[in-house]
Design an enzyme around this catalytic site. Structure first.
Site, PDB file in Angstrom:
ATOM      1  N   GLY A  12       0.828  -1.202   0.000  1.00 12.17           N
ATOM      2  CA  GLY A  12       0.000   0.000   0.000  1.00 12.17           C
ATOM      3  C   GLY A  12       0.862   1.251   0.000  1.00 12.17           C
ATOM      4  CG  ASP A  13       0.653   3.791   2.409  1.00 13.87           C
ATOM      5  OD1 ASP A  13      -0.482   4.281   2.287  1.00 13.87           O
ATOM      6  OD2 ASP A  13       1.039   3.184   3.408  1.00 13.87           O
ATOM      7  N   GLY A  15       1.374   5.265  -4.045  1.00 16.16           N
ATOM      8  CA  GLY A  15       1.133   6.467  -4.860  1.00 16.16           C
ATOM      9  C   GLY A  15       0.103   6.200  -5.954  1.00 16.16           C
ATOM     10  CE  LYS A  16      -3.223   1.597  -3.985  1.00 16.23           C
ATOM     11  NZ  LYS A  16      -2.138   1.545  -2.998  1.00 16.23           N
ATOM     12  N   GLY A  40      -5.722   5.532   2.026  1.00 15.76           N
ATOM     13  CA  GLY A  40      -5.469   6.969   2.033  1.00 15.76           C
ATOM     14  C   GLY A  40      -4.718   7.340   0.775  1.00 15.76           C
ATOM     15  CG  HIS A  41      -5.726   6.861  -2.825  1.00 18.12           C
ATOM     16  ND1 HIS A  41      -6.628   6.384  -3.745  1.00 18.12           N
ATOM     17  CD2 HIS A  41      -5.060   5.800  -2.380  1.00 18.12           C
ATOM     18  CE1 HIS A  41      -6.500   5.081  -3.836  1.00 18.12           C
ATOM     19  NE2 HIS A  41      -5.554   4.707  -3.006  1.00 18.12           N
ATOM     20  CD  GLN A 223      -6.564  -1.146   1.656  1.00 12.18           C
ATOM     21  OE1 GLN A 223      -7.316  -1.779   0.930  1.00 12.18           O
ATOM     22  NE2 GLN A 223      -6.969  -0.079   2.296  1.00 12.18           N
ATOM     23  CB  THR A 238      -6.356  -4.876   4.634  1.00 15.88           C
ATOM     24  OG1 THR A 238      -7.567  -4.226   5.056  1.00 15.88           O
ATOM     25  CG2 THR A 238      -6.409  -5.191   3.152  1.00 15.88           C
ATOM     26  CB  THR A 298      -3.015   5.889  11.169  1.00 19.71           C
ATOM     27  OG1 THR A 298      -1.862   5.476  10.416  1.00 19.71           O
ATOM     28  CG2 THR A 298      -4.157   4.935  10.913  1.00 19.71           C
ATOM     29  CG  ASP A 330      10.780  12.795  -6.470  1.00 27.30           C
ATOM     30  OD1 ASP A 330       9.976  11.878  -6.717  1.00 27.30           O
ATOM     31  OD2 ASP A 330      10.570  13.670  -5.615  1.00 27.30           O
TER      32      ASP A 330
HETATM   33  P1  IMP Z   1      -6.935  -2.625   8.395  1.00 27.49           P
HETATM   34  O1  IMP Z   1      -7.115  -2.585   6.925  1.00 27.49           O
HETATM   35  O2  IMP Z   1      -7.282  -1.341   9.078  1.00 27.49           O
HETATM   36  O3  IMP Z   1      -7.592  -3.812   9.039  1.00 27.49           O
HETATM   37  O4  IMP Z   1      -5.354  -2.809   8.685  1.00 27.49           O
HETATM   38  C1  IMP Z   1      -4.674  -4.019   8.358  1.00 27.49           C
HETATM   39  C2  IMP Z   1      -3.264  -3.718   7.870  1.00 27.49           C
HETATM   40  O5  IMP Z   1      -3.336  -3.085   6.600  1.00 27.49           O
HETATM   41  C3  IMP Z   1      -2.474  -2.762   8.775  1.00 27.49           C
HETATM   42  O6  IMP Z   1      -1.112  -3.135   8.727  1.00 27.49           O
HETATM   43  C4  IMP Z   1      -2.660  -1.425   8.092  1.00 27.49           C
HETATM   44  O7  IMP Z   1      -1.606  -0.544   8.403  1.00 27.49           O
HETATM   45  C5  IMP Z   1      -2.644  -1.845   6.640  1.00 27.49           C
HETATM   46  N1  IMP Z   1      -3.347  -0.915   5.765  1.00 27.49           N
HETATM   47  C6  IMP Z   1      -4.677  -0.777   5.606  1.00 27.49           C
HETATM   48  N2  IMP Z   1      -4.955   0.162   4.686  1.00 27.49           N
HETATM   49  C7  IMP Z   1      -3.784   0.622   4.245  1.00 27.49           C
HETATM   50  C8  IMP Z   1      -3.408   1.588   3.252  1.00 27.49           C
HETATM   51  O8  IMP Z   1      -4.227   2.193   2.565  1.00 27.49           O
HETATM   52  N3  IMP Z   1      -2.073   1.780   3.099  1.00 27.49           N
HETATM   53  C9  IMP Z   1      -1.147   1.091   3.794  1.00 27.49           C
HETATM   54  N4  IMP Z   1      -1.443   0.177   4.709  1.00 27.49           N
HETATM   55  C10 IMP Z   1      -2.752  -0.061   4.934  1.00 27.49           C
END
Ligand code: IMP
Length: 425
Positions: A12-13, A15-16, A40-41, A223, A238, A298, A330
């Site tokens: 996840g994260d 940069g989608k 979170g985008h 994700q 997740t 978060t 970069d």
């Molecule tokens: P949950 O999705 O809140 O149940 O979290 C489960 C795991 O997925 C945890 O390690 C979160 O930090 C991770 N996670 C959930 N959504 C994201 C995301 O959008 N980006 C990165 N990690 C995520």
């Protein structure tokens, strides 16, 4: 068969959001197909900087239809807050639709997410505590409440009465927590239902019709593949399908023409679980600070490390990537040398794929290959040929290791800070 899927290739994260925002101007429909407001985008464009959690990043293009598919779990308060903040920035939500089949995140899901995490103690997953896991668990165990139930007040009251009795027993008897009031929940959610109603549609029909008209549809993943319930680092995942896109929207996989894997030029992860290339030194700190590697949802600092090509190749195989979009390129501009993990080693044995067994994965040592850094800014470069030779070599090596070409290289947060290596679509 004009469907493009955008899938996270790591944890996840990646940069989608930027890639979706970029490609959205070429398509007619953008669809979120999984996860919830745990995602979170961050999107930066001429209208400002936006942190999106539920609403597809295509919303900034007024002619694009945005769909939140049946595979997404919806926290109505979070959805309505996001709608409000978009309206305040004069972003139209007139083309935004939510599937009537999508499941709701209820307050007891959020409470249970926190209580379950506490109960896990040192084995905590590090969830976002948004109720995602408990909501998907209820969906699977047929205890969920869907948007279509919410819109029919009689059905909603009956269903909520049944489910809440069960949830309150768990809250009070298992966790010693206070029960939730049926009347209050019914009242709050009925109001949400009224505000949600204008957005609710049979979204699978919207997509079918768009495809029949030959329109382009972009599926926006949330994700990443390593957080997928099946293919990720279980149980540190997740609760949703983060690959396997067609499950979350109701269209045939045969329609999918391009699958773009979004791959950060290095690796990050939030929450617990294996991450073989994690750095605990100043290189990791440098990635975190330069790359602003703090969770959009978060605010937690992300774990940072070198690019893990084992993970990237595995994601490419599992999802069938037709190309990758390499992001945050970069951020590596200042490094004098770079490392790529090409395999794992445990007790002298070499692994070329992430092992299913999490305890084994946790013991994996990265086998690194070292490449020279380019040590000059790349954010103003717009053509691949203009990248320094070391930067080109880094991309070419990633392509070889992952097994598919890089179609996009992102060299900054803005839409313009992009090198289109090959056009999509
Ligand atoms: P949950 O999705 O809140 O149940 O979290 C489960 C795991 O997925 C945890 O390690 C979160 O930090 C991770 N996670 C959930 N959504 C994201 C995301 O959008 N980006 C990165 N990690 C995520």
């Amino acid at each position: 068969m004009p469907v493009i899927a955008i899938i996270g290739a790591q944890w996840g994260d990646e940069g989608k959001g930027k890639i979706v925002d970029l490609l959205a101007e070429k398509v007619n429909v953008v669809v979120r197909f999984s996860g919830g407001n745990n995602a979170g985008h961050t999107v930066v464009n001429q209208l400002g900087e936006f942190r999106m959690h539920l609403i597809p990043s295509g919303i900034f293009h007024p002619d694009v239809t945005c769909v939140i598919g049946n595979g997404v779990v919806i926290d109505p308060a979070a959805f309505l807050d996001e709608v409000e903040s978009l309206k305040q920035h004069n972003v139209s939500t007139g083309n935004l639709f939510v599937s009537d089949r999508a499941h709701l995140i209820m307050p007891y899901h959020i409470l249970l997410d926190g209580l379950e995490e506490e109960a896990r103690g040192s084995g905590a997953i590090g969830t976002t505590r948004k109720g995602i896991g408990p909501a998907f668990a209820d969906k699977t165990s047929r205890m969920g409440i869907r948007i279509c139930d919410l819109l029919d007040k009689e059905t909603f009251r009956r269903r909520l009465g049944f489910v809440l009795e069960y949830k309150n027993s768990i809250l009070t008897k298992l966790y010693g927590a206070a029960p939730l009031s049926l009347d209050e929940l019914y009242h709050d959610y009925s109001q949400y239902g009224e505000r949600l109603a204008p957005y609710v549609r049979e979204t699978d029909v919207i997509l079918e019709e768009a495809l029949e008209r030959g329109e382009w549809v972009l599926l926006e993943g949330a994700q990443g593949t390593m957080l997928d319930l099946d293919f990720g680092t279980y149980p540190y995942v997740t609760s949703a399908v983060t690959g396997g896109v067609s499950l979350g929207v109701g269209i045939s996989p045969a329609n999918i023409k391009e699958v773009v894997g979004v791959l950060k030029a290095y690796t990050t992860r939030v929450g617990s679980g294996p991450m073989p290339t994690e750095l605990h030194d100043e290189c990791g700190d440098q990635m975190r600070e330069r790359g602003h590697e703090y969770g959009t949802t978060t605010g937690r600092p992300r774990r940072c490390g070198w690019l893990d090509a084992v993970v990237a190749r595995y994601s490419a195989e599992v999802n069938g990537f037709t190309s990758t979009a390499i992001t945050k390129f970069d951020i590596l501009d200042d490094f004098s040398s770079l490392r790529i993990c090409t395999a794992y080693k445990v007790d002298g044995a070499i692994y070329n794929r992430p092992p299913a067994h999490t305890a084994l994965f946790e013991r994996c040592e990265p086998v690194y290959e070292e490449l020279p850094g380019w040590q000059c800014p790349t954010s103003n470069i717009r053509r691949f040929e203009e990248l320094p030779s070391q930067a080109q070599a880094y991309v070419r090596r990633i392509e070889e290791l992952v097994g598919c070409p890089a179609s996009i290289i992102s060299v900054g947060a803005d839409r313009e800070q992009t090198i289109m290596v090959t056009p999509i679509p």
